[in-house]
Design a protein around this motif. Structure first.
Motif, mmCIF file in Angstrom:
data_model
loop_
_atom_site.group_PDB
_atom_site.id
_atom_site.type_symbol
_atom_site.label_atom_id
_atom_site.label_comp_id
_atom_site.label_asym_id
_atom_site.label_seq_id
_atom_site.Cartn_x
_atom_site.Cartn_y
_atom_site.Cartn_z
ATOM 1 N N ARG A 259 34.064 35.339 21.652
ATOM 2 C CA ARG A 259 34.762 36.711 21.700
ATOM 3 C C ARG A 259 34.603 37.460 23.127
ATOM 4 N N ARG A 260 33.271 37.332 23.429
ATOM 5 C CA ARG A 260 32.971 38.161 24.859
ATOM 6 C C ARG A 260 33.831 37.376 25.863
ATOM 7 N N ARG A 261 33.984 36.167 25.928
ATOM 8 C CA ARG A 261 34.836 35.363 27.146
ATOM 9 C C ARG A 261 36.149 35.763 27.168
ATOM 10 N N GLU A 262 36.595 35.953 25.800
ATOM 11 C CA GLU A 262 38.025 36.208 25.453
ATOM 12 C C GLU A 262 38.295 37.715 25.977
ATOM 13 N N SER A 263 37.398 38.682 25.527
ATOM 14 C CA SER A 263 37.727 40.041 25.722
ATOM 15 C C SER A 263 37.568 40.299 27.406
ATOM 16 N N ILE A 361 33.876 35.482 34.013
ATOM 17 C CA ILE A 361 34.256 36.032 32.958
ATOM 18 C C ILE A 361 33.330 35.933 31.869
ATOM 19 N N GLY A 362 31.937 35.156 32.120
ATOM 20 C CA GLY A 362 31.032 34.942 31.208
ATOM 21 C C GLY A 362 30.360 36.082 30.590
ATOM 22 N N PRO A 363 29.519 35.791 29.467
ATOM 23 C CA PRO A 363 28.994 36.900 28.693
ATOM 24 C C PRO A 363 27.972 37.679 29.506
ATOM 25 N N HIS A 364 27.605 37.223 30.442
ATOM 26 C CA HIS A 364 26.680 38.278 31.395
ATOM 27 C C HIS A 364 27.699 39.249 32.231
ATOM 28 N N VAL A 365 28.867 39.481 32.164
ATOM 29 C CA VAL A 365 29.629 40.112 32.915
ATOM 30 C C VAL A 365 29.932 41.423 32.055
ATOM 31 N N SER A 366 29.688 42.681 32.371
ATOM 32 C CA SER A 366 30.023 43.865 31.822
ATOM 33 C C SER A 366 31.853 44.541 32.119
ATOM 34 N N GLY A 367 32.290 45.039 30.986
ATOM 35 C CA GLY A 367 33.582 45.663 31.410
ATOM 36 C C GLY A 367 33.658 46.503 32.589
ATOM 37 N N ASP A 368 32.681 47.326 33.103
ATOM 38 C CA ASP A 368 32.636 48.032 34.256
ATOM 39 C C ASP A 368 32.702 46.900 35.489
ATOM 40 N N ASP A 369 31.954 45.783 35.383
ATOM 41 C CA ASP A 369 31.839 44.560 36.183
ATOM 42 C C ASP A 369 33.312 44.224 36.555
ATOM 43 N N LEU A 370 33.879 43.985 35.539
ATOM 44 C CA LEU A 370 35.449 43.447 35.553
ATOM 45 C C LEU A 370 36.298 44.314 36.256
ATOM 46 N N ASP A 371 36.220 45.498 36.055
ATOM 47 C CA ASP A 371 37.043 46.605 36.744
ATOM 48 C C ASP A 371 36.773 46.564 38.140
ATOM 49 N N TYR A 372 35.291 46.358 38.473
ATOM 50 C CA TYR A 372 34.966 46.412 39.889
ATOM 51 C C TYR A 372 35.488 45.007 40.695
ATOM 52 N N VAL A 373 35.652 43.760 39.809
ATOM 53 C CA VAL A 373 36.043 42.570 40.172
ATOM 54 C C VAL A 373 37.704 42.814 40.728
ATOM 55 N N ALA A 374 38.189 43.444 39.773
ATOM 56 C CA ALA A 374 39.739 43.552 39.948
ATOM 57 C C ALA A 374 40.015 44.405 41.145
ATOM 58 N N ALA A 375 39.409 45.497 41.291
ATOM 59 C CA ALA A 375 39.414 46.515 42.370
ATOM 60 C C ALA A 375 39.153 45.764 43.725
ATOM 61 N N ARG A 376 37.921 45.094 43.798
ATOM 62 C CA ARG A 376 37.475 44.376 45.100
ATOM 63 C C ARG A 376 38.782 43.319 45.397
ATOM 64 N N LEU A 377 39.139 42.488 44.412
ATOM 65 C CA LEU A 377 40.306 41.473 44.740
ATOM 66 C C LEU A 377 41.340 42.292 45.321
ATOM 67 N N ARG A 378 41.842 43.308 44.511
ATOM 68 C CA ARG A 378 42.984 44.025 45.165
ATOM 69 C C ARG A 378 42.791 44.368 46.877
ATOM 70 N N GLU A 379 41.613 44.811 47.213
ATOM 71 C CA GLU A 379 41.296 45.306 48.618
ATOM 72 C C GLU A 379 41.036 43.975 49.402
ATOM 73 N N ALA A 380 40.473 43.075 48.738
ATOM 74 C CA ALA A 380 40.398 41.797 49.610
ATOM 75 C C ALA A 380 41.837 41.264 49.974
ATOM 76 N N VAL A 381 42.647 41.025 49.205
ATOM 77 C CA VAL A 381 43.901 40.480 49.506
ATOM 78 C C VAL A 381 44.876 41.489 50.348
ATOM 79 N N ALA A 382 44.751 42.544 50.322
ATOM 80 C CA ALA A 382 45.526 43.533 51.166
ATOM 81 C C ALA A 382 44.875 43.720 52.426
ATOM 82 N N ALA A 383 43.370 43.659 52.710
ATOM 83 C CA ALA A 383 42.777 43.704 53.784
ATOM 84 C C ALA A 383 43.520 42.894 55.191
#
Ligand SMILES: *Cc1c(COP(=O)(O)O)cnc(C)c1O
Length: 383
Positions: A259-263, A361-383
């Motif tokens: 469930r955690r990995r899926e969400s 995306i493992g169970p150790h990652v929080s929702g805020d972590d995931l939003d952070y990953v997406a935001a940093r990836l967006r910046e990293a590919v645009a840089a």
């Protein structure tokens, strides 16, 4: 200013219950071939259902090796396997003297391309070995139809697909043999460990004996202690009682782990899909197929994006990444030296190996972590 986070790519999830389960074994006297191993096999079988027979082993590599042995693969035989997979699947073929024949994958899912499998069949082909890439099931109905039509065995490497299903049937049970891994960062862990599963009781029985030196009587079956004979050549690929106890405790949480990995996957995918030039590997949800997400693989579709630079920026922002898999197996030094390498045969595998990044995306990652990953990836590919 963004607050920096520390997000490991993967981390084993060990609870107090897990620790207690291992400690209980250590307060007793039975450290191998005892009740924990037997119970773990039974509980794993009941999780998979559908008449699964399970044999606990020391790793998924051991399971894959035992699969080659149990199916009597050897010199003169060819085994089809995906170019984009863990090298263990190829080593398992190589160790018995059979020849691995690599087949390209689909760009969309990373799973083996069934049309290319069919095209690679020769009179020497004996088996098809597939991997469920990152927890997305291969098209097993099509693969087993193809195998049946040509009289081939099927081995499933389900090392990173525990819990994935098609039409409610678990992966690992479509082919003749399925192999799972309990390496620290897989869905569940036993430190090192694996499980080989089959719908065929005789095959599972044979594998159980080969796993333990090929002896004719298990420890429990010996009427005179210490007395046994050895009708076949074997190995010692057993799992210890400490490992089995940890595996049972972990398996008890499998629904929550999935469930955690899926969400986590869904939340990260929602952010990443909006980023131009980046694609999430996987395929559209289907009623029949149920994924058991393991990592998120994204490919950089815009060739102007420098992958090394993106990875360096993510890592500098505290985000752990990996690559699944770092090379198409036929391009790895051992296989390339032995069989040669023709880049033109594996365009999709090369693209995934050379242009993808695996995100946590493992169970150790929080929702805020995931939003952070997406935001940093967006910046990293645009840089
Ligand atoms: C991890 C992995 C393996 C190897 O598993 P071990 O238990 O470490 O031997 C094999 N196949 C795949 C697809 C894997 O991801």
């Amino acid at each position: 200013m963004t607050v920096r986070r520390e997000i490991p790519f993967a981390r084993p999830w060990i609870t107090d219950d897990d620790r207690a389960a291992v400690a209980r074994v250590l307060t007793g006297h039975i450290l191998t071939h005892g009740p924990e191993g037997k119970a773990f096999e039974e509980e794993f079988a009941s999780f998979l259902g559908a008449g699964a027979h399970c044999v606990a082993v020391s790793s998924c590599m051991a399971a894959l090796h035992l699969a080659s042995i149990a199916l009597d693969l050897g010199p003169g035989d060819e085994v089809l396997l995906p170019a984009e997979t863990h090298v263990a699947a190829a080593h398992a073929v190589e160790w018995v003297g059979a020849r691995p024949v690599f087949v390209d994958c689909e760009a969309r899912t990373g799973n083996v391309d069934v049309a290319r499998l069919e095209a690679a069949i020769t009179p020497r082909t004996r088996a098809i070995s597939v991997v469920h890439y990152a927890g997305i099931p291969c098209d097993m109905p099509a693969i087993t139809r193809l195998a049946d039509a040509h009289g081939l065995s099927v081995i499933e490497d389900a090392a990173i697909a525990l819990g994935a299903r098609i039409d409610r049937r678990h992966v690992g049970l479509f082919g003749d043999l399925g192999c799972f891994s309990f390496y620290p960062v897989k869905h569940i862990t036993t430190g090192e460990g694996g499980m080989i599963v089959s719908r065929h009781p005789n095959l599972a029985e044979r594998i159980a004996r080969i796993r333990a030196f090929g002896v004719d009587r298990t420890f429990a079956e010996r009427t005179v202690p210490g007395l046994y004979d050895v009708p076949v050549i074997g190995l010692n690929y057993r799992m210890s009682e400490m490992q089995a106890a940890l595996g049972r405790s972990q398996l008890g949480r499998i629904d929550e782990i999935m469930r955690r990995r899926e969400s986590n996957f869904e939340r990260l995918a929602a952010g990443v899909r909006e980023i131009p030039g980046v694609r999430v590997l996987g395929s559209a949800p289907s009623g029949a197929r149920s994924d058991s997400h393991y990592v998120m693989t994204v490919t950089l579709e815009d060739d102007a994006i420098d992958r090394g630079a993106v990875i360096a920026r993510l890592n500098a922002a505290g985000i752990g990444t990996s690559i699944y898999y770092p090379q198409p197996v036929p391009r790895m030094a051992y296989y390339q030296a032995k069989y040669g390498y023709d880049s033109a045969l594996y365009p999709n595998a090369e693209r995934i190996s050379d242009r993808s990044i695996a995100l946590p995306i493992g169970p150790h990652v929080s929702g805020d972590d995931l939003d952070y990953v997406a935001a940093r990836l967006r910046e990293a590919v645009a840089a």
